[in-house]
Design an enzyme around this catalytic site. Sequence first.
Site, PDB file in Angstrom:
ATOM      1  N   HIS A  57       0.839  -1.185   0.000  1.00 19.61           N
ATOM      2  CA  HIS A  57       0.000   0.000   0.000  1.00 19.61           C
ATOM      3  C   HIS A  57       0.884   1.248   0.000  1.00 19.61           C
ATOM      4  O   HIS A  57       0.691   2.156  -0.795  1.00 19.61           O
ATOM      5  CB  HIS A  57      -0.936  -0.016   1.213  1.00 19.61           C
ATOM      6  N   GLU A 107       0.725   8.418  -3.510  1.00 19.67           N
ATOM      7  CA  GLU A 107       1.659   7.968  -2.477  1.00 19.67           C
ATOM      8  C   GLU A 107       2.914   8.837  -2.457  1.00 19.67           C
ATOM      9  O   GLU A 107       3.453   9.158  -1.393  1.00 19.67           O
ATOM     10  CB  GLU A 107       2.028   6.495  -2.686  1.00 19.67           C
ATOM     11  N   HIS A 111       3.293  10.974   0.856  1.00 19.92           N
ATOM     12  CA  HIS A 111       4.271  10.349   1.766  1.00 19.92           C
ATOM     13  C   HIS A 111       5.711  10.410   1.244  1.00 19.92           C
ATOM     14  O   HIS A 111       6.640  10.601   2.004  1.00 19.92           O
ATOM     15  CB  HIS A 111       3.896   8.883   2.011  1.00 19.92           C
TER      16      HIS A 111
END
Length: 255
Positions: A57, A107, A111
């Site tokens: 993920h 993502e 992040h």
Amino acid sequence: MGSLLFFALLLVGCGPGALSYQLFKQEWSMLILTHHWPQTFCYMEHCETDVDYWSLHGLWPNKGFTCNSTWHFNASLIEDLMPLMRKWWPDLLNPTDSAATGFWKHEWMKHGTCAAQAETMNSEHKYFSKALELYSRLNLDGTLKSHNIVPSETYYSLDEIERAINSSYHVKPKIQCVQPATGEQMQILGQLEICFDSEFNLVDCHRSGGSISLPSQPNGSTGYRVCDPAIKIYYPPIKKRHTKHHMGGFFKAGL
Ligand SMILES: *[C@@H]1O[C@H](CO)[C@@H](O)[C@H](O)[C@H]1NC(C)=O
Ligand SMILES: *[C@@H]1O[C@H](CO)[C@@H](O)[C@H](O)[C@H]1NC(C)=O
Ligand SMILES: *[C@@H]1O[C@H](CO)[C@@H](O)[C@H](O)[C@H]1NC(C)=O
Ligand SMILES: *[C@@H]1O[C@H](CO)[C@@H](O)[C@H](O)[C@H]1NC(C)=O
């Protein structure tokens, strides 16, 4: 003494976030490698998947979101990683669109731009390579299988799953579940998080500051919660693509 007091007041005044960013280049202390179980993800998101292993993920620093909004995602910088990305980090919402990169873009922006505060991940290519490397080093899917934790119509206890992970990695994972819509007395295994320090050594996930719960994909309904040790856990088997019945057959046995 006076300047110390001033400093303390400054800390309170500015809030720890703003100040620590000035003082330390890197805000985070821990990385969370998050794996999801595709069947459970698709149960929540109403997608279909035949991915039958724990897929990636994300690799999430424990602090910070979207640390550099001008650092745009550029898929051509990770062209060489694409075969691995598609296999191990699939966009479960767009399984048939091989050109879709929206999940990875999300993502990266949210992040990756924070992970990139560390020199070891200060480019898109380094960040995604590192995530793939950690994922492959862990081989979580193989670890669970080797401890006989496999998708099944019978249930597991949280303790069994935790012990399997502990006995291979010697650290505490964070295990997340989803509550079934039907209010059954069970929970569905959803995400497994394994944590690393900034040198990529395994560490317990429950260390201070290590517990964050994030929305999943761009529009993900964030239905994951830390599993309740008192409730049995369902680890749903693969629902084959040709069994089209919506969620009807999902909780067939044992209920
Ligand atoms: C943010 O990203 C841009 C574009 O890559 C870069 O030029 C800039 O130095 C970055 N800023 C910080 C604070 O890292
Ligand atoms: C993306 O990266 C490629 C390869 O470095 C470069 O040629 C291209 O200009 C970049 N695209 C954007 C929009 O920055
Ligand atoms: C792992 O299991 C052992 C034995 O049950 C226990 O003593 C230890 O505290 C556990 N470690 C973690 C990190 O959970
Ligand atoms: C995401 O959810 C919002 C609110 O439910 C909705 O308005 C929007 O259309 C959704 N976006 C996508 C891409 O599904």
